[in-house]
Design an enzyme around this catalytic site. Structure first.
Site, PDB file in Angstrom:
ATOM      1  N   ASP A   1     -14.717  -8.480 -17.493  1.00 56.53           N
ATOM      2  CA  ASP A   1     -14.463  -8.669 -16.065  1.00 56.53           C
ATOM      3  C   ASP A   1     -14.397 -10.137 -15.666  1.00 56.53           C
ATOM      4  O   ASP A   1     -13.604 -10.531 -14.810  1.00 56.53           O
ATOM      5  CB  ASP A   1     -15.511  -7.924 -15.236  1.00 56.53           C
ATOM      6  CG  ASP A   1     -15.346  -6.411 -15.347  1.00 56.53           C
ATOM      7  OD1 ASP A   1     -14.195  -5.970 -15.538  1.00 56.53           O
ATOM      8  OD2 ASP A   1     -16.346  -5.690 -15.261  1.00 56.53           O
TER       9      ASP A   1
ATOM     10  N   ASP B   1     -27.953  -7.819  -8.628  1.00 57.32           N
ATOM     11  CA  ASP B   1     -27.397  -9.099  -9.108  1.00 57.32           C
ATOM     12  C   ASP B   1     -26.777  -9.909  -7.977  1.00 57.32           C
ATOM     13  O   ASP B   1     -27.085 -11.086  -7.798  1.00 57.32           O
ATOM     14  CB  ASP B   1     -26.283  -8.862 -10.143  1.00 57.32           C
ATOM     15  CG  ASP B   1     -26.827  -8.458 -11.509  1.00 57.32           C
ATOM     16  OD1 ASP B   1     -28.008  -8.748 -11.794  1.00 57.32           O
ATOM     17  OD2 ASP B   1     -26.056  -7.854 -12.275  1.00 57.32           O
TER      18      ASP B   1
ATOM     19  N   ARG C   1      -9.926  -5.347 -11.007  1.00 53.52           N
ATOM     20  CA  ARG C   1     -10.372  -6.743 -10.942  1.00 53.52           C
ATOM     21  C   ARG C   1      -9.312  -7.731 -10.440  1.00 53.52           C
ATOM     22  O   ARG C   1      -9.624  -8.578  -9.603  1.00 53.52           O
ATOM     23  CB  ARG C   1     -10.922  -7.207 -12.293  1.00 53.52           C
ATOM     24  CG  ARG C   1     -12.215  -6.511 -12.714  1.00 53.52           C
ATOM     25  CD  ARG C   1     -13.313  -6.688 -11.699  1.00 53.52           C
ATOM     26  NE  ARG C   1     -14.606  -6.233 -12.183  1.00 53.52           N
ATOM     27  CZ  ARG C   1     -15.300  -5.218 -11.673  1.00 53.52           C
ATOM     28  NH1 ARG C   1     -14.820  -4.533 -10.652  1.00 53.52           N
ATOM     29  NH2 ARG C   1     -16.482  -4.885 -12.166  1.00 53.52           N
TER      30      ARG C   1
ATOM     31  N   SER D   1     -25.480   0.546 -16.075  1.00 52.89           N
ATOM     32  CA  SER D   1     -24.581  -0.390 -15.411  1.00 52.89           C
ATOM     33  C   SER D   1     -23.301   0.374 -15.067  1.00 52.89           C
ATOM     34  O   SER D   1     -22.613   0.875 -15.955  1.00 52.89           O
ATOM     35  CB  SER D   1     -24.302  -1.568 -16.348  1.00 52.89           C
ATOM     36  OG  SER D   1     -23.144  -2.233 -15.934  1.00 52.89           O
TER      37      SER D   1
HETATM   38  N1  ARG Z   1     -15.327  -1.401 -20.532  1.00 52.14           N
HETATM   39  C1  ARG Z   1     -14.565  -1.321 -19.340  1.00 52.14           C
HETATM   40  C2  ARG Z   1     -13.713  -2.561 -19.165  1.00 52.14           C
HETATM   41  O1  ARG Z   1     -13.901  -3.528 -19.821  1.00 52.14           O
HETATM   42  C3  ARG Z   1     -15.436  -1.057 -18.121  1.00 52.14           C
HETATM   43  C4  ARG Z   1     -16.206  -2.230 -17.635  1.00 52.14           C
HETATM   44  C5  ARG Z   1     -17.108  -1.871 -16.526  1.00 52.14           C
HETATM   45  N2  ARG Z   1     -17.538  -3.059 -15.843  1.00 52.14           N
HETATM   46  C6  ARG Z   1     -18.773  -3.248 -15.413  1.00 52.14           C
HETATM   47  N3  ARG Z   1     -19.012  -4.381 -14.826  1.00 52.14           N
HETATM   48  N4  ARG Z   1     -19.722  -2.366 -15.574  1.00 52.14           N
HETATM   49  O2  ARG Z   1     -12.820  -2.551 -18.356  1.00 52.14           O
END
Ligand code: ARG
Length: 421
Positions: free
Chosen positions: A143, A33, A114, A195
Protein backbone atom coordinates in the site's frame (compact mmCIF):
# COMPACT_ATOMS: atom_id res chain seq x y z
CA UNK A 1 4.96 23.39 19.29
CA UNK A 2 7.86 21.11 20.16
CA UNK A 3 11.27 20.62 18.59
CA UNK A 4 11.21 19.24 15.06
CA UNK A 5 12.37 15.63 14.94
CA UNK A 6 15.91 15.30 13.70
CA UNK A 7 17.15 12.49 11.53
CA UNK A 8 19.24 11.77 8.50
CA UNK A 9 18.20 13.65 5.36
CA UNK A 10 15.74 11.74 3.24
CA UNK A 11 16.94 10.06 0.10
CA UNK A 12 13.87 10.42 -2.08
CA UNK A 13 12.43 13.37 -3.94
CA UNK A 14 9.07 13.19 -2.21
CA UNK A 15 9.72 12.44 1.47
CA UNK A 16 9.39 15.48 3.70
CA UNK A 17 12.26 16.86 5.75
CA UNK A 18 10.90 17.86 9.16
CA UNK A 19 11.20 21.58 8.41
CA UNK A 20 9.12 21.20 5.24
CA UNK A 21 6.06 20.03 7.17
CA UNK A 22 3.65 22.83 8.04
CA UNK A 23 0.18 21.48 7.31
CA UNK A 24 -0.50 17.79 6.80
CA UNK A 25 -3.30 16.01 4.98
CA UNK A 26 -3.70 12.78 6.95
CA UNK A 27 -5.42 9.77 5.39
CA UNK A 28 -7.57 8.89 8.34
CA UNK A 29 -9.57 5.74 9.10
CA UNK A 30 -10.32 6.46 12.75
CA UNK A 31 -8.44 3.32 13.84
CA UNK A 32 -5.58 3.11 16.33
CA UNK A 33 -2.65 3.77 13.95
CA UNK A 34 -4.08 6.84 12.26
CA UNK A 35 -5.50 8.26 15.51
CA UNK A 36 -2.11 8.00 17.19
CA UNK A 37 -0.62 9.55 14.04
CA UNK A 38 -3.02 12.46 14.22
CA UNK A 39 -1.75 13.38 17.65
CA UNK A 40 1.87 12.43 16.97
CA UNK A 41 2.15 14.64 13.88
CA UNK A 42 0.92 17.68 15.80
CA UNK A 43 3.29 16.92 18.65
CA UNK A 44 6.40 15.98 16.65
CA UNK A 45 6.22 18.33 13.70
CA UNK A 46 4.28 21.14 15.33
CA UNK A 47 2.13 20.89 12.21
CA UNK A 48 -1.57 21.40 11.59
CA UNK A 49 -3.54 18.37 10.46
CA UNK A 50 -6.46 18.06 8.05
CA UNK A 51 -7.95 14.56 7.93
CA UNK A 52 -9.45 12.82 4.93
CA UNK A 53 -11.55 9.67 4.99
CA UNK A 54 -12.60 8.22 1.64
CA UNK A 55 -15.76 6.16 1.36
CA UNK A 56 -15.13 3.33 -1.10
CA UNK A 57 -18.06 1.31 0.22
CA UNK A 58 -16.52 -0.10 3.42
CA UNK A 59 -19.46 -1.88 5.04
CA UNK A 60 -20.74 -0.52 8.38
CA UNK A 61 -18.51 2.54 8.59
CA UNK A 62 -19.81 5.43 10.72
CA UNK A 63 -18.26 8.42 8.97
CA UNK A 64 -19.67 11.06 11.28
CA UNK A 65 -18.08 9.27 14.25
CA UNK A 66 -14.75 9.17 12.38
CA UNK A 67 -14.94 12.91 11.62
CA UNK A 68 -15.90 13.76 15.18
CA UNK A 69 -12.97 11.73 16.51
CA UNK A 70 -10.57 13.58 14.21
CA UNK A 71 -11.83 16.96 15.38
CA UNK A 72 -11.63 15.84 19.02
CA UNK A 73 -8.01 14.86 18.44
CA UNK A 74 -7.15 18.31 17.13
CA UNK A 75 -7.71 18.20 13.35
CA UNK A 76 -8.30 21.69 11.96
CA UNK A 77 -10.56 20.25 9.28
CA UNK A 78 -11.95 16.76 8.75
CA UNK A 79 -13.25 15.71 5.35
CA UNK A 80 -15.16 12.68 4.12
CA UNK A 81 -15.39 12.06 0.38
CA UNK A 82 -17.90 9.58 -0.97
CA UNK A 83 -16.04 8.13 -3.96
CA UNK A 84 -18.06 4.94 -4.40
CA UNK A 85 -19.30 5.76 -7.88
CA UNK A 86 -15.95 6.89 -9.19
CA UNK A 87 -14.35 3.81 -7.65
CA UNK A 88 -16.87 1.51 -9.32
CA UNK A 89 -16.84 3.14 -12.76
CA UNK A 90 -13.19 4.16 -13.14
CA UNK A 91 -11.38 1.49 -11.15
CA UNK A 92 -13.51 -1.62 -10.61
CA UNK A 93 -15.05 -1.62 -14.09
CA UNK A 94 -11.67 -1.65 -15.90
CA UNK A 95 -10.70 -4.49 -13.54
CA UNK A 96 -13.81 -6.43 -14.57
CA UNK A 97 -13.04 -5.88 -18.25
CA UNK A 98 -9.52 -7.15 -17.60
CA UNK A 99 -10.74 -10.13 -15.52
CA UNK A 100 -8.30 -8.83 -12.96
CA UNK A 101 -7.01 -11.43 -10.53
CA UNK A 102 -3.49 -11.30 -9.13
CA UNK A 103 -1.84 -14.59 -8.29
CA UNK A 104 -4.89 -16.44 -9.53
CA UNK A 105 -7.15 -15.40 -6.65
CA UNK A 106 -6.89 -11.79 -5.46
CA UNK A 107 -9.35 -9.44 -7.21
CA UNK A 108 -7.25 -6.38 -6.26
CA UNK A 109 -9.83 -4.43 -4.28
CA UNK A 110 -7.18 -2.76 -2.09
CA UNK A 111 -4.82 -2.24 -5.03
CA UNK A 112 -7.63 -0.54 -6.96
CA UNK A 113 -8.64 1.64 -4.02
CA UNK A 114 -5.24 3.08 -3.13
CA UNK A 115 -4.57 5.13 -6.26
CA UNK A 116 -8.04 6.68 -5.99
CA UNK A 117 -7.61 7.46 -2.28
CA UNK A 118 -4.21 9.04 -3.02
CA UNK A 119 -5.61 11.00 -5.98
CA UNK A 120 -8.37 12.44 -3.78
CA UNK A 121 -5.77 13.16 -1.08
CA UNK A 122 -3.83 15.24 -3.61
CA UNK A 123 -6.97 17.19 -4.54
CA UNK A 124 -7.94 17.86 -0.93
CA UNK A 125 -4.35 18.69 0.08
CA UNK A 126 -4.22 21.35 -2.64
CA UNK A 127 -7.64 22.69 -1.69
CA UNK A 128 -6.79 22.99 2.01
CA UNK A 129 -3.25 24.33 1.61
CA UNK A 130 -1.42 21.26 2.87
CA UNK A 131 2.24 20.75 1.96
CA UNK A 132 2.46 17.10 3.02
CA UNK A 133 0.38 13.93 2.82
CA UNK A 134 0.58 11.40 5.66
CA UNK A 135 -0.57 7.80 5.49
CA UNK A 136 -0.63 4.93 7.96
CA UNK A 137 1.03 2.22 5.86
CA UNK A 138 3.87 0.18 7.29
CA UNK A 139 7.13 -0.41 5.46
CA UNK A 140 6.24 -4.03 4.77
CA UNK A 141 3.30 -3.76 2.43
CA UNK A 142 2.24 -2.86 -1.08
CA UNK A 143 0.00 0.00 0.00
CA UNK A 144 2.89 2.38 0.70
CA UNK A 145 4.03 1.82 -2.91
CA UNK A 146 0.58 2.51 -4.34
CA UNK A 147 0.00 5.67 -2.33
CA UNK A 148 3.44 7.21 -2.63
CA UNK A 149 3.79 6.40 -6.34
CA UNK A 150 0.46 8.15 -6.91
CA UNK A 151 1.34 11.28 -4.91
CA UNK A 152 4.80 11.54 -6.48
CA UNK A 153 3.27 11.14 -9.95
CA UNK A 154 0.31 13.50 -9.64
CA UNK A 155 1.75 16.12 -7.30
CA UNK A 156 5.54 16.47 -7.37
CA UNK A 157 5.17 19.60 -5.23
CA UNK A 158 3.68 17.66 -2.30
CA UNK A 159 5.72 15.72 0.24
CA UNK A 160 4.88 12.48 2.00
CA UNK A 161 5.40 11.23 5.53
CA UNK A 162 4.71 7.70 6.75
CA UNK A 163 5.01 7.83 10.53
CA UNK A 164 4.13 4.16 11.15
CA UNK A 165 7.06 3.21 8.91
CA UNK A 166 9.49 5.45 10.73
CA UNK A 167 8.46 5.47 14.38
CA UNK A 168 9.71 2.78 16.71
CA UNK A 169 6.31 2.07 18.28
CA UNK A 170 4.86 -1.44 18.33
CA UNK A 171 1.21 -2.06 19.12
CA UNK A 172 1.78 -1.96 22.88
CA UNK A 173 3.61 1.35 22.65
CA UNK A 174 0.85 2.75 20.44
CA UNK A 175 -1.76 1.76 23.02
CA UNK A 176 0.36 3.31 25.78
CA UNK A 177 0.74 6.50 23.69
CA UNK A 178 -3.04 6.53 23.08
CA UNK A 179 -3.77 6.13 26.82
CA UNK A 180 -1.30 8.84 27.70
CA UNK A 181 -2.91 11.31 25.28
CA UNK A 182 -6.56 10.36 25.88
CA UNK A 183 -6.99 8.85 22.42
CA UNK A 184 -9.94 6.43 22.57
CA UNK A 185 -8.97 2.82 21.76
CA UNK A 186 -11.79 0.67 20.38
CA UNK A 187 -12.20 -3.00 21.31
CA UNK A 188 -9.92 -5.18 23.36
CA UNK A 189 -6.34 -4.11 23.80
CA UNK A 190 -4.93 -7.47 24.88
CA UNK A 191 -4.29 -9.30 21.63
CA UNK A 192 -3.74 -7.68 18.27
CA UNK A 193 -6.86 -7.79 16.08
CA UNK A 194 -6.82 -8.89 12.46
CA UNK A 195 -5.48 -6.26 10.10
CA UNK A 196 -8.46 -5.48 7.88
CA UNK A 197 -8.89 -3.54 4.68
CA UNK A 198 -12.17 -3.41 2.81
CA UNK A 199 -14.25 -1.65 0.19
CA UNK A 200 -17.18 -2.52 -2.04
CA UNK A 201 -15.07 -4.96 -4.11
CA UNK A 202 -13.83 -7.06 -1.18
CA UNK A 203 -12.31 -7.46 2.25
CA UNK A 204 -8.93 -8.74 3.39
CA UNK A 205 -7.71 -10.01 6.73
CA UNK A 206 -4.09 -10.44 7.73
CA UNK A 207 -2.23 -11.24 10.95
CA UNK A 208 -2.91 -13.51 13.95
CA UNK A 209 -3.26 -17.21 13.00
CA UNK A 210 -3.31 -16.32 9.29
CA UNK A 211 0.48 -15.96 9.48
CA UNK A 212 0.68 -19.60 10.51
CA UNK A 213 0.58 -21.33 7.12
CA UNK A 214 -0.32 -24.55 8.81
CA UNK A 215 -3.47 -23.20 10.39
CA UNK A 216 -6.79 -23.79 8.62
CA UNK A 217 -9.12 -20.75 8.45
CA UNK A 218 -10.87 -20.04 11.74
CA UNK A 219 -14.50 -19.02 11.52
CA UNK A 220 -14.15 -15.72 13.40
CA UNK A 221 -12.23 -14.17 10.49
CA UNK A 222 -15.30 -14.22 8.23
CA UNK A 223 -17.27 -11.04 8.76
CA UNK A 224 -19.06 -10.90 5.41
CA UNK A 225 -19.39 -14.34 3.90
CA UNK A 226 -21.35 -17.15 5.57
CA UNK A 227 -19.06 -20.15 6.09
CA UNK A 228 -20.02 -22.51 3.22
CA UNK A 229 -21.00 -25.31 5.59
CA UNK A 230 -23.63 -23.01 7.17
CA UNK A 231 -24.98 -21.79 3.82
CA UNK A 232 -28.48 -22.83 2.68
CA UNK A 233 -29.00 -26.40 1.43
CA UNK A 234 -31.00 -24.96 -1.46
CA UNK A 235 -28.95 -23.72 -4.42
CA UNK A 236 -29.84 -20.35 -5.99
CA UNK A 237 -29.33 -19.32 -9.61
CA UNK A 238 -28.39 -15.70 -10.36
CA UNK A 239 -28.31 -14.29 -13.87
CA UNK A 240 -25.86 -11.42 -14.47
CA UNK A 241 -26.39 -9.33 -17.59
CA UNK A 242 -23.56 -7.45 -19.35
CA UNK A 243 -23.47 -4.75 -22.01
CA UNK A 244 -20.09 -4.24 -23.65
CA UNK A 245 -18.38 -5.71 -20.62
CA UNK A 246 -20.32 -3.59 -18.12
CA UNK A 247 -22.43 -5.57 -15.64
CA UNK A 248 -25.88 -3.97 -15.92
CA UNK A 249 -28.46 -6.33 -14.44
CA UNK A 250 -29.09 -9.03 -11.86
CA UNK A 251 -31.93 -11.44 -12.57
CA UNK A 252 -33.25 -9.06 -15.21
CA UNK A 253 -33.33 -6.02 -12.91
CA UNK A 254 -31.20 -3.13 -14.18
CA UNK A 255 -28.88 -1.69 -11.55
CA UNK A 256 -26.15 0.96 -11.36
CA UNK A 257 -22.74 -0.59 -10.82
CA UNK A 258 -22.38 0.23 -7.09
CA UNK A 259 -25.83 -1.17 -6.41
CA UNK A 260 -25.23 -4.18 -8.61
CA UNK A 261 -22.02 -5.02 -6.77
CA UNK A 262 -23.83 -4.65 -3.42
CA UNK A 263 -26.64 -6.89 -4.64
CA UNK A 264 -24.24 -9.61 -5.80
CA UNK A 265 -22.35 -9.29 -2.55
CA UNK A 266 -25.49 -9.82 -0.51
CA UNK A 267 -26.57 -12.91 -2.47
CA UNK A 268 -23.05 -14.34 -2.63
CA UNK A 269 -22.46 -13.83 1.11
CA UNK A 270 -25.58 -15.81 1.90
CA UNK A 271 -24.27 -18.76 -0.12
CA UNK A 272 -20.73 -18.70 1.23
CA UNK A 273 -19.28 -17.55 -2.10
CA UNK A 274 -15.93 -15.78 -2.44
CA UNK A 275 -13.67 -17.05 0.33
CA UNK A 276 -10.07 -17.05 -0.87
CA UNK A 277 -7.14 -18.30 1.22
CA UNK A 278 -4.25 -16.76 -0.69
CA UNK A 279 -0.48 -17.00 -0.65
CA UNK A 280 0.79 -13.84 -2.26
CA UNK A 281 4.08 -12.42 -3.55
CA UNK A 282 4.14 -8.81 -2.44
CA UNK A 283 5.84 -6.32 -4.64
CA UNK A 284 8.24 -5.44 -1.79
CA UNK A 285 9.59 -8.97 -1.73
CA UNK A 286 7.67 -10.61 1.10
CA UNK A 287 5.52 -13.67 0.68
CA UNK A 288 2.36 -13.47 2.79
CA UNK A 289 -0.97 -15.16 3.36
CA UNK A 290 -4.23 -13.22 3.11
CA UNK A 291 -7.80 -14.30 3.75
CA UNK A 292 -10.13 -12.59 1.29
CA UNK A 293 -13.90 -12.32 1.26
CA UNK A 294 -14.86 -11.35 -2.26
CA UNK A 295 -18.37 -12.60 -3.06
CA UNK A 296 -19.29 -9.99 -5.68
CA UNK A 297 -15.92 -10.14 -7.42
CA UNK A 298 -16.03 -13.92 -7.57
CA UNK A 299 -19.48 -13.90 -9.16
CA UNK A 300 -18.99 -11.01 -11.57
CA UNK A 301 -15.52 -12.05 -12.72
CA UNK A 302 -16.61 -15.66 -13.24
CA UNK A 303 -19.57 -14.50 -15.32
CA UNK A 304 -17.54 -11.96 -17.30
CA UNK A 305 -14.78 -14.43 -18.13
CA UNK A 306 -17.37 -16.93 -19.34
CA UNK A 307 -19.05 -14.33 -21.55
CA UNK A 308 -15.71 -13.38 -23.12
CA UNK A 309 -14.95 -17.01 -23.85
CA UNK A 310 -18.23 -17.17 -25.72
CA UNK A 311 -17.84 -14.04 -27.84
CA UNK A 312 -14.09 -14.11 -28.50
CA UNK A 313 -12.30 -16.10 -31.15
CA UNK A 314 -9.64 -18.61 -30.14
CA UNK A 315 -6.99 -16.00 -31.01
CA UNK A 316 -8.62 -13.19 -29.05
CA UNK A 317 -9.17 -15.42 -26.04
CA UNK A 318 -5.62 -16.77 -25.95
CA UNK A 319 -4.09 -13.32 -26.40
CA UNK A 320 -6.26 -11.50 -23.90
CA UNK A 321 -5.39 -13.86 -21.07
CA UNK A 322 -1.81 -12.65 -21.22
CA UNK A 323 -2.84 -8.99 -21.27
CA UNK A 324 -5.21 -9.59 -18.36
CA UNK A 325 -2.32 -10.96 -16.31
CA UNK A 326 -0.14 -7.97 -17.23
CA UNK A 327 -2.91 -5.53 -16.26
CA UNK A 328 -3.38 -7.23 -12.88
CA UNK A 329 0.36 -7.18 -12.20
CA UNK A 330 0.73 -3.46 -12.98
CA UNK A 331 -2.20 -2.55 -10.75
CA UNK A 332 -1.06 -4.84 -7.95
CA UNK A 333 2.37 -3.26 -8.16
CA UNK A 334 1.00 0.25 -7.63
CA UNK A 335 1.62 1.47 -11.19
CA UNK A 336 -1.93 2.64 -11.85
CA UNK A 337 -0.68 5.79 -13.60
CA UNK A 338 1.74 3.89 -15.88
CA UNK A 339 0.83 4.56 -19.54
CA UNK A 340 0.95 0.85 -20.34
CA UNK A 341 -2.10 0.45 -18.11
CA UNK A 342 -4.14 2.89 -20.17
CA UNK A 343 -2.81 1.31 -23.39
CA UNK A 344 -4.08 -2.01 -22.09
CA UNK A 345 -7.41 -0.42 -21.14
CA UNK A 346 -7.84 0.77 -24.73
CA UNK A 347 -7.47 -2.83 -25.84
CA UNK A 348 -9.80 -4.10 -23.10
CA UNK A 349 -12.47 -1.55 -24.03
CA UNK A 350 -12.27 -2.53 -27.68
CA UNK A 351 -12.47 -6.26 -27.09
CA UNK A 352 -15.25 -5.81 -24.52
CA UNK A 353 -17.49 -4.26 -27.18
CA UNK A 354 -18.60 -7.82 -27.94
CA UNK A 355 -19.17 -8.77 -24.29
CA UNK A 356 -22.93 -8.40 -24.21
CA UNK A 357 -25.15 -11.17 -22.89
CA UNK A 358 -26.30 -13.03 -19.82
CA UNK A 359 -24.56 -15.60 -17.68
CA UNK A 360 -26.38 -17.72 -15.09
CA UNK A 361 -24.47 -18.80 -12.00
CA UNK A 362 -25.55 -21.47 -9.60
CA UNK A 363 -24.57 -20.58 -6.04
CA UNK A 364 -24.30 -23.44 -3.64
CA UNK A 365 -22.36 -23.74 -0.39
CA UNK A 366 -19.38 -21.66 -1.41
CA UNK A 367 -19.32 -22.30 -5.15
CA UNK A 368 -20.48 -20.12 -8.02
CA UNK A 369 -20.72 -22.27 -11.14
CA UNK A 370 -21.73 -21.14 -14.59
CA UNK A 371 -24.88 -22.98 -15.67
CA UNK A 372 -26.39 -20.86 -18.47
CA UNK A 373 -24.98 -18.57 -21.18
CA UNK A 374 -26.50 -16.42 -23.86
CA UNK A 375 -25.17 -13.69 -26.10
CA UNK A 376 -26.15 -12.19 -29.44
CA UNK A 377 -22.41 -12.05 -30.19
CA UNK A 378 -21.49 -15.64 -29.32
CA UNK A 379 -19.15 -17.14 -31.92
CA UNK A 380 -21.22 -20.27 -31.66
CA UNK A 381 -23.65 -22.01 -33.94
CA UNK A 382 -25.41 -25.07 -32.64
CA UNK A 383 -26.15 -26.15 -36.23
CA UNK A 384 -22.48 -26.16 -37.16
CA UNK A 385 -21.59 -27.94 -33.98
CA UNK A 386 -23.84 -30.84 -34.96
CA UNK A 387 -21.65 -31.25 -38.07
CA UNK A 388 -24.56 -30.73 -40.43
CA UNK A 389 -23.04 -29.79 -43.75
CA UNK A 390 -26.13 -28.00 -44.97
CA UNK A 391 -24.92 -24.62 -46.03
CA UNK A 392 -22.63 -24.34 -43.02
CA UNK A 393 -19.13 -22.97 -42.93
CA UNK A 394 -17.84 -26.13 -41.39
CA UNK A 395 -17.11 -29.16 -43.60
CA UNK A 396 -16.15 -32.38 -41.95
CA UNK A 397 -14.67 -33.58 -45.20
CA UNK A 398 -12.10 -30.77 -44.99
CA UNK A 399 -10.81 -32.06 -41.65
CA UNK A 400 -8.23 -34.59 -42.94
CA UNK A 401 -6.61 -31.96 -45.20
CA UNK A 402 -6.40 -29.60 -42.26
CA UNK A 403 -4.76 -32.26 -40.10
CA UNK A 404 -2.27 -33.08 -42.84
CA UNK A 405 -1.00 -29.50 -43.08
CA UNK A 406 -1.44 -28.48 -39.46
CA UNK A 407 0.75 -31.36 -38.29
CA UNK A 408 3.29 -30.98 -41.12
CA UNK A 409 6.16 -29.34 -39.24
CA UNK A 410 5.74 -31.56 -36.23
CA UNK A 411 5.82 -34.65 -38.42
CA UNK A 412 8.90 -33.46 -40.31
CA UNK A 413 10.77 -32.68 -37.09
CA UNK A 414 9.83 -36.03 -35.62
CA UNK A 415 11.11 -37.83 -38.69
CA UNK A 416 14.42 -35.88 -38.73
CA UNK A 417 15.14 -36.35 -35.06
CA UNK A 418 14.27 -40.01 -35.00
CA UNK A 419 15.95 -41.06 -38.26
CA UNK A 420 17.98 -44.21 -37.92
CA UNK A 421 16.76 -44.92 -34.38
N1 ARG B 1 -2.50 -8.20 0.09
C1 ARG B 1 -3.42 -7.27 -0.45
C2 ARG B 1 -2.69 -6.22 -1.26
O1 ARG B 1 -1.52 -6.09 -1.20
C3 ARG B 1 -4.30 -6.65 0.62
C4 ARG B 1 -3.64 -5.62 1.46
C5 ARG B 1 -4.52 -5.15 2.54
N2 ARG B 1 -4.02 -3.92 3.08
C6 ARG B 1 -4.01 -3.63 4.37
N3 ARG B 1 -3.50 -2.49 4.71
N4 ARG B 1 -4.46 -4.46 5.28
O2 ARG B 1 -3.33 -5.50 -2.00
Amino acid sequence: MTDKPVGPPTTTSYEAEPDQVGRVLLLYSGGLDTSVMLHWIQENYGAEVVTLTVNLGQPDEDYSAVTQKAVDLGAIDSRVVDAREEFASDFVLPAIRANALYGGGYPLFTALGRPLIAKIAVEVARETGCDTIAHGCTGKGNDQVRIEATVATLAPELKVIAPVRSWAMGRDEEIAYAREHSIPVKGGTESAPYSIDDNLWGRSSEGRWIEDLDCAPQADVFQLVTPPEDAPDQAETVVIGFEEGVPVSVNGERLELVELIDRCSEIGCRHGVGIVDHIEDRIVGLKVRDIYEVPAAQMILTAHRELERLVGTIHQNRFKENLDAEWAYLVYAGLWWEPLRSDLDAFMNESNKQATGEIGLKLYKGSATVVTRSSPNAVYDAQLATFSESGGLFRQTAAPGFIELFSLQSRMAWRLRNQGK
